[in-house]
Write a protein that holds these residues in place. Sequence first.
Motif, PDB file in Angstrom:
ATOM      1  N   ARG A   1       0.959  -1.391   0.011  1.00 23.54           N
ATOM      2  CA  ARG A   1      -0.043  -0.006  -0.031  1.00 23.54           C
ATOM      3  C   ARG A   1       1.117   1.239   0.148  1.00 23.54           C
ATOM      4  N   VAL A   2       2.012   0.988   0.666  1.00 25.17           N
ATOM      5  CA  VAL A   2       2.899   2.538   0.762  1.00 25.17           C
ATOM      6  C   VAL A   2       3.393   2.736  -0.696  1.00 25.17           C
ATOM      7  N   HIS A   3       4.086   1.585  -1.087  1.00 24.77           N
ATOM      8  CA  HIS A   3       4.632   1.703  -2.441  1.00 24.77           C
ATOM      9  C   HIS A   3       3.637   0.893  -3.586  1.00 24.77           C
ATOM     10  N   PRO A   4       2.577   1.318  -3.934  1.00 25.14           N
ATOM     11  CA  PRO A   4       1.779   0.371  -4.789  1.00 25.14           C
ATOM     12  C   PRO A   4       2.574   0.122  -6.142  1.00 25.14           C
ATOM     13  N   HIS A   5       2.267  -0.821  -6.596  1.00 23.76           N
ATOM     14  CA  HIS A   5       2.891  -1.308  -8.015  1.00 23.76           C
ATOM     15  C   HIS A   5       1.751  -1.875  -8.821  1.00 23.76           C
ATOM     16  N   PRO A   6       1.495  -1.353  -9.851  1.00 26.13           N
ATOM     17  CA  PRO A   6       0.275  -1.865 -10.787  1.00 26.13           C
ATOM     18  C   PRO A   6       0.631  -2.974 -11.302  1.00 26.13           C
ATOM     19  N   CYS A   7       0.655  -3.925 -10.436  1.00 27.71           N
ATOM     20  CA  CYS A   7       1.046  -5.459 -10.954  1.00 27.71           C
ATOM     21  C   CYS A   7       0.079  -6.326 -10.126  1.00 27.71           C
ATOM     22  N   PRO A   8      -0.127  -7.546 -10.822  1.00 30.46           N
ATOM     23  CA  PRO A   8      -1.147  -8.352 -10.085  1.00 30.46           C
ATOM     24  C   PRO A   8      -0.489  -9.411  -9.065  1.00 30.46           C
ATOM     25  N   VAL A   9      -0.988  -9.897  -8.207  1.00 24.56           N
ATOM     26  CA  VAL A   9      -0.477 -10.652  -7.179  1.00 24.56           C
ATOM     27  C   VAL A   9      -1.197 -11.797  -7.132  1.00 24.56           C
ATOM     28  N   ILE A  10      -0.580 -13.004  -7.113  1.00 22.40           N
ATOM     29  CA  ILE A  10      -1.162 -14.297  -7.026  1.00 22.40           C
ATOM     30  C   ILE A  10      -0.752 -14.915  -5.537  1.00 22.40           C
ATOM     31  N   ALA A  11      -1.719 -15.415  -4.783  1.00 25.67           N
ATOM     32  CA  ALA A  11      -0.985 -15.944  -3.602  1.00 25.67           C
ATOM     33  C   ALA A  11      -1.696 -17.590  -3.638  1.00 25.67           C
ATOM     34  N   CYS A  12      -1.094 -18.120  -2.907  1.00 31.42           N
ATOM     35  CA  CYS A  12      -1.442 -19.968  -2.779  1.00 31.42           C
ATOM     36  C   CYS A  12      -1.264 -20.042  -1.465  1.00 31.42           C
ATOM     37  N   GLY A  13      -1.777 -21.135  -0.947  1.00 29.02           N
ATOM     38  CA  GLY A  13      -1.640 -21.614   0.369  1.00 29.02           C
ATOM     39  C   GLY A  13      -3.259 -22.158   0.870  1.00 29.02           C
ATOM     40  N   ALA A  14      -3.193 -23.412   0.342  1.00 27.57           N
ATOM     41  CA  ALA A  14      -4.327 -24.306   0.736  1.00 27.57           C
ATOM     42  C   ALA A  14      -5.438 -23.908   1.792  1.00 27.57           C
ATOM     43  N   ALA A  15      -5.554 -24.160   2.784  1.00 27.62           N
ATOM     44  CA  ALA A  15      -6.545 -23.898   3.872  1.00 27.62           C
ATOM     45  C   ALA A  15      -6.463 -22.331   4.402  1.00 27.62           C
ATOM     46  N   THR A  16      -5.375 -21.964   4.318  1.00 25.87           N
ATOM     47  CA  THR A  16      -4.945 -20.593   4.656  1.00 25.87           C
ATOM     48  C   THR A  16      -5.610 -19.677   3.634  1.00 25.87           C
ATOM     49  N   ALA A  17      -5.747 -19.921   2.408  1.00 22.85           N
ATOM     50  CA  ALA A  17      -6.348 -19.047   1.377  1.00 22.85           C
ATOM     51  C   ALA A  17      -7.799 -19.108   1.393  1.00 22.85           C
ATOM     52  N   THR A  18      -8.281 -20.081   1.599  1.00 25.12           N
ATOM     53  CA  THR A  18      -9.810 -20.187   1.848  1.00 25.12           C
ATOM     54  C   THR A  18     -10.474 -19.493   3.175  1.00 25.12           C
ATOM     55  N   ASP A  19      -9.556 -19.645   4.267  1.00 25.03           N
ATOM     56  CA  ASP A  19     -10.061 -18.876   5.480  1.00 25.03           C
ATOM     57  C   ASP A  19      -9.965 -17.389   5.220  1.00 25.03           C
ATOM     58  N   LEU A  20      -8.921 -17.115   4.564  1.00 25.16           N
ATOM     59  CA  LEU A  20      -8.700 -15.311   4.591  1.00 25.16           C
ATOM     60  C   LEU A  20      -8.991 -14.891   3.305  1.00 25.16           C
ATOM     61  N   ALA A  21      -9.509 -15.598   2.388  1.00 27.60           N
ATOM     62  CA  ALA A  21      -9.767 -14.980   1.095  1.00 27.60           C
ATOM     63  C   ALA A  21     -10.211 -13.557   0.770  1.00 27.60           C
ATOM     64  N   TRP A  22     -11.157 -13.065   1.707  1.00 36.11           N
ATOM     65  CA  TRP A  22     -11.642 -11.827   1.576  1.00 36.11           C
ATOM     66  C   TRP A  22     -10.502 -10.938   2.104  1.00 36.11           C
ATOM     67  N   VAL A  23      -9.748 -11.026   3.122  1.00 39.12           N
ATOM     68  CA  VAL A  23      -8.617 -10.303   3.588  1.00 39.12           C
ATOM     69  C   VAL A  23      -7.607  -9.983   2.430  1.00 39.12           C
TER      70      VAL A  23
ATOM     71  N   ALA B   1      -6.414 -21.845  -3.792  1.00 39.81           N
ATOM     72  CA  ALA B   1      -6.676 -22.545  -2.572  1.00 39.81           C
ATOM     73  C   ALA B   1      -6.467 -23.857  -2.591  1.00 39.81           C
ATOM     74  N   GLU B   2      -5.925 -24.581  -3.594  1.00 40.13           N
ATOM     75  CA  GLU B   2      -5.606 -25.950  -3.761  1.00 40.13           C
ATOM     76  C   GLU B   2      -4.449 -25.811  -4.825  1.00 40.13           C
ATOM     77  N   PHE B   3      -3.793 -27.111  -4.626  1.00 42.04           N
ATOM     78  CA  PHE B   3      -2.568 -27.358  -5.512  1.00 42.04           C
ATOM     79  C   PHE B   3      -3.141 -27.363  -7.194  1.00 42.04           C
ATOM     80  N   VAL B   4      -1.848 -26.699  -7.795  1.00 45.73           N
ATOM     81  CA  VAL B   4      -2.274 -26.540  -9.302  1.00 45.73           C
ATOM     82  C   VAL B   4      -1.034 -27.093  -9.875  1.00 45.73           C
ATOM     83  N   PRO B   5      -1.224 -27.801 -11.046  1.00 43.19           N
ATOM     84  CA  PRO B   5       0.074 -28.394 -11.946  1.00 43.19           C
ATOM     85  C   PRO B   5       0.681 -26.927 -12.393  1.00 43.19           C
TER      86      PRO B   5
END
Length: 135
Positions: free
Chosen positions: A78-100, A111-115
Amino acid sequence: MNWQAERRPSHIVAVFERQPFWGPELQRQFKQSSVEVRECRVVGDLLPTIEEFPSALIFIDLESGLEECLSWLRSELRVHPHPCPVIACGAATATDLAWVLREAGVTALLAEFVPGEKLARLCRRQLGLQPRPVR
């Protein structure tokens, strides 16, 4: 003029993870393309890694440090915004904190493993590149 001068990549994917897994896989997927993949072991190295590239994407492995990733997303990004997409992975963590995570700037959440091939296609889409045909 040196006709054999190295071609400089025009796109970068910066990968944050503690142990090499996604970084080497993406390097394999983007071999001989205009996309460079750089691995970062410290989340604070992500923005300096991408700053020289006109087209960038950040991939963070939440399981490598959830609190560190959330703190970085909330503050540094937020302090140094960069106009680039951010992808996050992390099984259970991702679904529990999706909105955050989405509120903090994550544009794609795995939220799940992908090839590796599927992840590379997602990266290409996020970078605005045409995906290569699947064989």
